[in-house]
Design an enzyme around this catalytic site. Structure first.
Site, PDB file in Angstrom:
ATOM      1  N   TRP A 157      27.006  57.779  62.658  1.00 51.05           N
ATOM      2  CA  TRP A 157      28.273  58.182  63.289  1.00 51.05           C
ATOM      3  C   TRP A 157      29.355  57.147  63.020  1.00 51.05           C
ATOM      4  O   TRP A 157      29.124  55.936  63.144  1.00 51.05           O
ATOM      5  CB  TRP A 157      28.080  58.347  64.795  1.00 51.05           C
ATOM      6  CG  TRP A 157      27.321  59.594  65.158  1.00 51.05           C
ATOM      7  CD1 TRP A 157      26.830  60.532  64.298  1.00 51.05           C
ATOM      8  CD2 TRP A 157      26.973  60.044  66.468  1.00 51.05           C
ATOM      9  NE1 TRP A 157      26.185  61.528  64.990  1.00 51.05           N
ATOM     10  CE2 TRP A 157      26.262  61.260  66.322  1.00 51.05           C
ATOM     11  CE3 TRP A 157      27.187  59.540  67.742  1.00 51.05           C
ATOM     12  CZ2 TRP A 157      25.768  61.968  67.421  1.00 51.05           C
ATOM     13  CZ3 TRP A 157      26.700  60.250  68.830  1.00 51.05           C
ATOM     14  CH2 TRP A 157      26.001  61.458  68.670  1.00 51.05           C
ATOM     15  N   ARG A 180      30.327  43.800  64.382  1.00 52.43           N
ATOM     16  CA  ARG A 180      29.726  43.360  65.643  1.00 52.43           C
ATOM     17  C   ARG A 180      28.848  42.120  65.433  1.00 52.43           C
ATOM     18  O   ARG A 180      28.289  41.925  64.353  1.00 52.43           O
ATOM     19  CB  ARG A 180      28.837  44.478  66.242  1.00 52.43           C
ATOM     20  CG  ARG A 180      29.560  45.755  66.656  1.00 52.43           C
ATOM     21  CD  ARG A 180      30.438  45.535  67.884  1.00 52.43           C
ATOM     22  NE  ARG A 180      31.084  46.770  68.313  1.00 52.43           N
ATOM     23  CZ  ARG A 180      32.298  47.151  67.952  1.00 52.43           C
ATOM     24  NH1 ARG A 180      33.026  46.394  67.129  1.00 52.43           N
ATOM     25  NH2 ARG A 180      32.813  48.279  68.402  1.00 52.43           N
ATOM     26  N   PRO A 182      26.590  38.214  76.768  1.00 52.35           N
ATOM     27  CA  PRO A 182      25.981  38.374  75.446  1.00 52.35           C
ATOM     28  C   PRO A 182      26.781  39.343  74.586  1.00 52.35           C
ATOM     29  O   PRO A 182      27.473  40.229  75.105  1.00 52.35           O
ATOM     30  CB  PRO A 182      24.589  38.951  75.756  1.00 52.35           C
ATOM     31  CG  PRO A 182      24.688  39.538  77.110  1.00 52.35           C
ATOM     32  CD  PRO A 182      25.888  38.972  77.799  1.00 52.35           C
ATOM     33  N   THR A 183      26.690  39.175  73.284  1.00 49.93           N
ATOM     34  CA  THR A 183      27.217  40.191  72.375  1.00 49.93           C
ATOM     35  C   THR A 183      26.183  41.320  72.301  1.00 49.93           C
ATOM     36  O   THR A 183      25.297  41.398  73.138  1.00 49.93           O
ATOM     37  CB  THR A 183      27.510  39.562  71.001  1.00 49.93           C
ATOM     38  OG1 THR A 183      26.394  38.750  70.608  1.00 49.93           O
ATOM     39  CG2 THR A 183      28.751  38.683  71.068  1.00 49.93           C
ATOM     40  N   ASN A 184      26.280  42.210  71.322  1.00 47.97           N
ATOM     41  CA  ASN A 184      25.407  43.395  71.273  1.00 47.97           C
ATOM     42  C   ASN A 184      23.929  43.011  71.194  1.00 47.97           C
ATOM     43  O   ASN A 184      23.500  42.403  70.208  1.00 47.97           O
ATOM     44  CB  ASN A 184      25.767  44.256  70.063  1.00 47.97           C
ATOM     45  CG  ASN A 184      27.136  44.888  70.192  1.00 47.97           C
ATOM     46  OD1 ASN A 184      28.117  44.205  70.485  1.00 47.97           O
ATOM     47  ND2 ASN A 184      27.218  46.180  69.989  1.00 47.97           N
ATOM     48  N   VAL A 185      23.177  43.401  72.207  1.00 45.18           N
ATOM     49  CA  VAL A 185      21.762  43.027  72.294  1.00 45.18           C
ATOM     50  C   VAL A 185      20.912  44.147  71.689  1.00 45.18           C
ATOM     51  O   VAL A 185      21.178  45.331  71.889  1.00 45.18           O
ATOM     52  CB  VAL A 185      21.339  42.814  73.767  1.00 45.18           C
ATOM     53  CG1 VAL A 185      19.942  42.187  73.831  1.00 45.18           C
ATOM     54  CG2 VAL A 185      22.354  41.970  74.516  1.00 45.18           C
ATOM     55  N   GLY A 239      15.220  42.462  80.466  1.00 47.48           N
ATOM     56  CA  GLY A 239      14.170  42.124  81.422  1.00 47.48           C
ATOM     57  C   GLY A 239      12.806  42.003  80.763  1.00 47.48           C
ATOM     58  O   GLY A 239      12.040  41.062  81.034  1.00 47.48           O
ATOM     59  N   TYR A 247      33.260  50.751  83.271  1.00 44.39           N
ATOM     60  CA  TYR A 247      32.166  49.776  83.157  1.00 44.39           C
ATOM     61  C   TYR A 247      32.721  48.363  82.992  1.00 44.39           C
ATOM     62  O   TYR A 247      32.259  47.417  83.642  1.00 44.39           O
ATOM     63  CB  TYR A 247      31.296  50.138  81.951  1.00 44.39           C
ATOM     64  CG  TYR A 247      30.180  49.171  81.658  1.00 44.39           C
ATOM     65  CD1 TYR A 247      28.981  49.235  82.361  1.00 44.39           C
ATOM     66  CD2 TYR A 247      30.313  48.202  80.667  1.00 44.39           C
ATOM     67  CE1 TYR A 247      27.941  48.345  82.095  1.00 44.39           C
ATOM     68  CE2 TYR A 247      29.290  47.313  80.390  1.00 44.39           C
ATOM     69  CZ  TYR A 247      28.111  47.392  81.095  1.00 44.39           C
ATOM     70  OH  TYR A 247      27.085  46.510  80.831  1.00 44.39           O
TER      71      TYR A 247
END
Length: 317
Positions: free
Chosen positions: A204, A211, A166-169, A15, A139
């Site tokens: 981690w 990705r 979208p892929t990882n934003v 947003g 989810y």
């Protein structure tokens, strides 16, 4: 007719990026009105509040970003909450949009909704071909149902409601929470803290999962194109190409470089890696927008890290 665009989840990562493109890059056309909502404006899990909000603004177009979101570990723990809360939000928003006669709704999905057992690259036709990864099935199924909802609105009412995947934003205004955020903002915050305290950076997992990352400002520019020019109900993947996929280790290295971190980097392999890969095809996007240029990954990472350092006191974390 002039467009009146209502953006749910307008204060979040995507947003804020859309706000930037609309206001700073003149992404809005003359006479358009843009309204960016946050959770303070209404509880979208409540049907009456959602409908009252839409009746107040009476948008012609909607960008639906609001959702209950979290990182891998929170998803694994609260699948029921992620299912119920997102189903309520999505049903209320799409119903309210229809009730006030909105011409177009563009909702935001995620690549985690695709089947866990699949062939790569994933494309838009494979969305419902099997169950999603067990770690975040609540989810994932809630988001998948938006596609069903959109198809039903088109069949019954001729509504052109669609969705982007979208892929990882990542980018400015992300949630930089270390324990519960997504991988890039979590790495940025960890690196900032490790540098400040003179300690090793602990990543981690093994660092091996791969990705595709999309910069939030690139996603925002594509969102505006979808809102105005994409004419399908079927969803569209918004992503860099397969050749731009990076490992978590490569992402961590990019953060380390952007932050000027010179300490040791360690990998905690007792932590889960999640899905090893979920490579998505951007062939459909390339057919529509062969001219679109994505911001180079390291440049986007540097801009995000610089924003976090400059806004550390007020950033979500």
């Amino acid at each position: 007719m002039s467009m009146k665009v209502l953006v749910t989840g307008g204060s979040g990562l995507v947003g804020q990026a859309i706000q930037h493109v609309v206001k700073e890059e003149r992404g809005a056309k003359e006479g358009e009105e843009w309204i960016f909502l946050s959770s303070k404006d209404a509880d979208l899990m409540k049907a009456e509040e959602t409908l009252a909000l839409f009746q107040k603004h009476r948008p012609t177009h909607v960008i639906h970003l609001a959702a209950m979101v979290g990182g891998l570990y929170r998803n694994m723990k609260y699948n029921l909450d992620f299912w119920r809360n997102n189903v309520y939000i999505n049903d209320n928003v799409l119903n309210a949009a229809h009730e006030v006669g909105a011409i177009k709704v563009v909702s935001c999905l995620s690549t985690c909704i695709f089947p866990d057992k699949t062939t790569y690259p994933i494309d838009e036709t494979m969305l419902h071909n099997g169950p999603p990864h067990e770690s975040n099935f609540g989810y994932s199924y809630a988001k998948r149902m938006i596609d069903i909802h959109n198809r039903a609105y088109f069949q019954e009412h001729g509504r052109f409601y669609t969705a982007v995947i979208p892929t990882n934003v990542f980018g400015p205004h992300d949630n930089f929470c270390i324990d519960d955020g997504h991988v890039v903002p979590g790495l940025i915050h960890k690196t900032y803290t490790a540098k400040k305290e003179g300690k090793p950076l602990v990543v981690w997992g093994s660092g091996k999962p791969r990705r595709q990352f999309i910069y939030s400002l690139d996603l925002a520019r594509l969102f505006l194109w979808v809102l105005c020019d994409y004419k399908e109900v079927e969803p569209i993947i918004l992503s860099v190409g397969e050749e731009d996929e990076v490992s978590i280790k490569e992402a961590a290295d990019a953060v380390v470089q952007a932050m000027g971190f010179e300490g040791a980097v360690e990998y905690d392999t007792s932590k889960s890696d999640g899905q090893f890969k979920k490579t998505a095809s951007n062939a459909k996007l390339c057919r529509y927008r062969p001219d679109f240029k994505f911001t180079p990954f390291k440049q986007a990472m540097k801009e995000t890290c610089d924003w976090f350092v400059a806004n550390y006191d007020t950033a979500r974390k």
